[in-house]
Design a protein around this motif. Structure first.
Motif, PDB file in Angstrom:
ATOM      1  N   ASP A 364       5.223   6.403  -7.231  1.00  0.00           N
ATOM      2  CA  ASP A 364       5.172   5.693  -8.505  1.00  0.00           C
ATOM      3  C   ASP A 364       4.752   4.243  -8.283  1.00  0.00           C
ATOM      4  O   ASP A 364       3.961   3.679  -9.056  1.00  0.00           O
ATOM      5  CB  ASP A 364       6.546   5.753  -9.182  1.00  0.00           C
ATOM      6  CG  ASP A 364       6.464   5.665 -10.698  1.00  0.00           C
ATOM      7  OD1 ASP A 364       5.352   5.790 -11.249  1.00  0.00           O
ATOM      8  OD2 ASP A 364       7.517   5.491 -11.334  1.00  0.00           O
ATOM      9  N   ALA A 365       5.281   3.625  -7.230  1.00  0.00           N
ATOM     10  CA  ALA A 365       4.925   2.241  -6.907  1.00  0.00           C
ATOM     11  C   ALA A 365       3.444   2.130  -6.565  1.00  0.00           C
ATOM     12  O   ALA A 365       2.752   1.190  -7.002  1.00  0.00           O
ATOM     13  CB  ALA A 365       5.777   1.748  -5.734  1.00  0.00           C
ATOM     14  N   LEU A 366       2.935   3.078  -5.795  1.00  0.00           N
ATOM     15  CA  LEU A 366       1.521   3.057  -5.418  1.00  0.00           C
ATOM     16  C   LEU A 366       0.626   3.182  -6.638  1.00  0.00           C
ATOM     17  O   LEU A 366      -0.325   2.410  -6.818  1.00  0.00           O
ATOM     18  CB  LEU A 366       1.237   4.182  -4.424  1.00  0.00           C
ATOM     19  CG  LEU A 366      -0.237   4.394  -4.057  1.00  0.00           C
ATOM     20  CD1 LEU A 366      -0.817   3.169  -3.377  1.00  0.00           C
ATOM     21  CD2 LEU A 366      -0.384   5.629  -3.161  1.00  0.00           C
ATOM     22  N   GLN A 367       0.935   4.135  -7.525  1.00  0.00           N
ATOM     23  CA  GLN A 367       0.027   4.385  -8.642  1.00  0.00           C
ATOM     24  C   GLN A 367       0.058   3.262  -9.682  1.00  0.00           C
ATOM     25  O   GLN A 367      -0.985   2.868 -10.187  1.00  0.00           O
ATOM     26  CB  GLN A 367       0.331   5.749  -9.290  1.00  0.00           C
ATOM     27  CG  GLN A 367       1.663   5.893  -9.992  1.00  0.00           C
ATOM     28  CD  GLN A 367       1.656   5.424 -11.429  1.00  0.00           C
ATOM     29  OE1 GLN A 367       0.592   5.222 -12.014  1.00  0.00           O
ATOM     30  NE2 GLN A 367       2.829   5.265 -12.002  1.00  0.00           N
ATOM     31  N   ILE A 368       1.251   2.711  -9.996  1.00  0.00           N
ATOM     32  CA  ILE A 368       1.294   1.721 -11.073  1.00  0.00           C
ATOM     33  C   ILE A 368       0.685   0.402 -10.630  1.00  0.00           C
ATOM     34  O   ILE A 368      -0.013  -0.268 -11.407  1.00  0.00           O
ATOM     35  CB  ILE A 368       2.741   1.523 -11.591  1.00  0.00           C
ATOM     36  CG1 ILE A 368       2.722   0.706 -12.886  1.00  0.00           C
ATOM     37  CG2 ILE A 368       3.609   0.858 -10.555  1.00  0.00           C
ATOM     38  CD1 ILE A 368       1.903   1.297 -14.007  1.00  0.00           C
ATOM     39  N   THR A 369       0.900  -0.004  -9.379  1.00  0.00           N
ATOM     40  CA  THR A 369       0.315  -1.254  -8.901  1.00  0.00           C
ATOM     41  C   THR A 369      -1.201  -1.156  -8.848  1.00  0.00           C
ATOM     42  O   THR A 369      -1.918  -2.069  -9.283  1.00  0.00           O
ATOM     43  CB  THR A 369       0.867  -1.615  -7.513  1.00  0.00           C
ATOM     44  OG1 THR A 369       2.281  -1.485  -7.505  1.00  0.00           O
ATOM     45  CG2 THR A 369       0.492  -3.028  -7.136  1.00  0.00           C
ATOM     46  N   THR A 370      -1.700  -0.039  -8.348  1.00  0.00           N
ATOM     47  CA  THR A 370      -3.150   0.147  -8.262  1.00  0.00           C
ATOM     48  C   THR A 370      -3.769   0.237  -9.655  1.00  0.00           C
ATOM     49  O   THR A 370      -4.862  -0.291  -9.898  1.00  0.00           O
ATOM     50  CB  THR A 370      -3.477   1.422  -7.462  1.00  0.00           C
ATOM     51  OG1 THR A 370      -2.748   1.410  -6.230  1.00  0.00           O
ATOM     52  CG2 THR A 370      -4.961   1.489  -7.153  1.00  0.00           C
ATOM     53  N   ALA A 371      -3.082   0.885 -10.580  1.00  0.00           N
ATOM     54  CA  ALA A 371      -3.599   0.993 -11.945  1.00  0.00           C
ATOM     55  C   ALA A 371      -3.737  -0.377 -12.592  1.00  0.00           C
ATOM     56  O   ALA A 371      -4.743  -0.663 -13.256  1.00  0.00           O
ATOM     57  CB  ALA A 371      -2.680   1.880 -12.778  1.00  0.00           C
TER      58      ALA A 371
END
Length: 460
Positions: A364-371
């Protein structure tokens, strides 16, 4: 690297405190309503899932204001920022009408959950009260998007912390009754939130007029009608952004609707796991917002190499902290659950789900920061496609197959609510990796373009 981390942290910590204050609304609601009755706790879980889907989808469209004004701010084109804010407020007015109708008439969505009549009645009351606070929530999102874009997140944080201080006594009053007010249970916390949302909106709009930091934008210096060119630019970026938010949240919403079929005890356990996941989510969300602000300003100032470095460091920072959180939750899992409920059956249902949350949160941390980094580049369509395939296809579709054991061959430990959570964790892994790979492509394209472009003064 450490210089960039400090820059990101300087913007992220006020966002984090503000977001934790807002997510504390949900924690407080869950804890207080859970001690009022199990049926009200289940209604809160079901109703909040629907409300969050509508709220996030609509405010996600308005969040397009942040990268647009962030780039304008980096380019020092201050006069255009006020116009963009006025156009965003017009857009909020249209979105309000759509969201109100969905929340005030939630029957079609509740039929999916096959909810018992008592649960349905409490959920409808909860949503109808929140529908009257939605216009204020949309107006405040315009304010928060602008303040974050110009690097002033403390102006949002102060209001959100103040709102939390109001939330606790209002919840106690409306949920449990007193001073002539009857005990309202779950709908009582909705009434408290609605009153607070209007307070935030009024104060936020007043600050746009009064504070010196906003005066160069001249937001309310004159009246204007909607301008189609600017509305189109907001919608071109905002619709896919809102849709990506909607995909992310509805994957959780429909998971809650399906899990409701397993009974109120399972649904209450799911609510605890989901609430914990939401609390953990606030840190990478804050890092993502901070990184997006700095990246957008760097792009507006025509510094794509700096934008790439800031984005990379923000993503790594979020993932490292997520790993630390996972260790803490693993060690304190029984105590965390005990803080939510005193019901032994609900605690038993929540225990394995909270364990899955540990893995879920890293991706979740990876996807939201990258988004958020991609949004700073004003890129939203491809990320939305990635979200749809991963979260709806793998997460929701896979969760349905596992949770309800459609094939008849799924191990028992992977069925029920656990099946939905495992599939959702897998979907976030796919989304996070896909978004990270796409960001590398977008960033490389911007750096190549800058390398072949003669230097010009970014000041308009």
């Amino acid at each position: 690297m450490f210089a960039n981390v400090r820059k990101i942290a300087a913007l992220a910590w006020p966002v984090l405190i503000g977001q934790l204050a807002i997510i504390a609304f949900g924690v407080i609601d869950t804890a207080m309503v859970g001690r009022y009755s199990a049926i009200d706790l289940a209604a809160l879980g079901l109703g909040s899932s629907i409300y969050i889907s509508v709220y996030i989808g609509l405010t996600g469209i308005l969040t397009a204001l942040q990268p647009i004004t962030g780039q304008l701010y980096g380019a020092r084109r201050y006069g255009e920022i006020g116009e963009e804010v006025r156009q965003a407020l017009w857009l909020a007015l249209v979105l309000m009408a759509l969201g109100f109708s969905i929340l005030y008439f939630p029957g079609p969505l509740l039929r999916i959950a096959h909810a018992p009549e008592a649960l349905r009645e409490r959920t409808v009351a909860y949503l109808q009260i929140l529908s009257f606070g939605l216009p204020a929530s949309l107006a405040f999102r315009v304010y928060s998007s602008l303040t974050n874009a110009v690097g002033q997140p403390r102006l949002v944080m102060i209001l959100q912390v103040g709102a939390l201080l109001l939330k606790i006594p209002l919840n106690l009053w409306f949920i449990f009754g007193g001073a002539g007010v009857p005990a309202l249970g779950g709908p009582g916390c909705a009434l408290a939130s609605t009153l607070i949302n209007w307070t935030l909106a009024i104060v936020g709009m007043t600050l746009l007029v009064r504070l010196n930091i906003f005066r160069p934008f001249a937001t309310f210096s004159h009246f204007c009608w909607p301008v189609w060119k600017r509305q189109a630019a907001l919608l071109k970026l905002g619709i896919p952004m809102g849709l990506s938010y909607l995909i992310e949240v509805t994957s959780y919403t429909f998971m809650a609707l399906f899990i409701a079929r397993f009974g109120t005890t399972t649904l209450a356990g799911h609510q605890i796991a989901g609430n914990l996941g939401a609390v953990l989510y606030m840190t990478p969300l804050s890092i993502g917002i901070a990184s997006s602000t700095l990246v957008a300003q760097a792009l507006g100032a025509q510094r794509p190499v700096d934008a790439h470095t800031l984005a990379r460091h923000g993503i790594l920072m979020a993932c490292a902290i997520a790993c630390c959180y996972g260790v803490i939750v693993l060690a304190l899992r029984p105590f965390i659950i005990a803080g939510y409920t005193s019901d032994a059956q609900v605690a038993l249902a929540a225990m394995p789900l909270v364990l899955i949350v540990i893995v879920y949160h890293l991706f979740d941390a990876l996807q939201i920061t990258t988004a958020f980094v991609l949004r700073a580049y004003r890129v939203a369509v491809v990320p939305t496609v990635i979200y749809a395939v991963a979260l709806w296809g793998v997460g929701l579709g896979g969760g349905y197959l596992l949770g309800f054991n459609v094939s008849g061959s799924i191990p028992e430990w992977l069925t029920g609510a656990r099946g939905f959570w495992v599939a959702n964790a897998a979907s976030l892994a796919i989304a996070g990796i896909g978004l990270a790979l796409y960001w590398r492509t977008v960033s490389a394209r911007h750096r190549r373009a800058e390398a072949h472009t003669p230097h010009t003064d970014p000041v308009a």
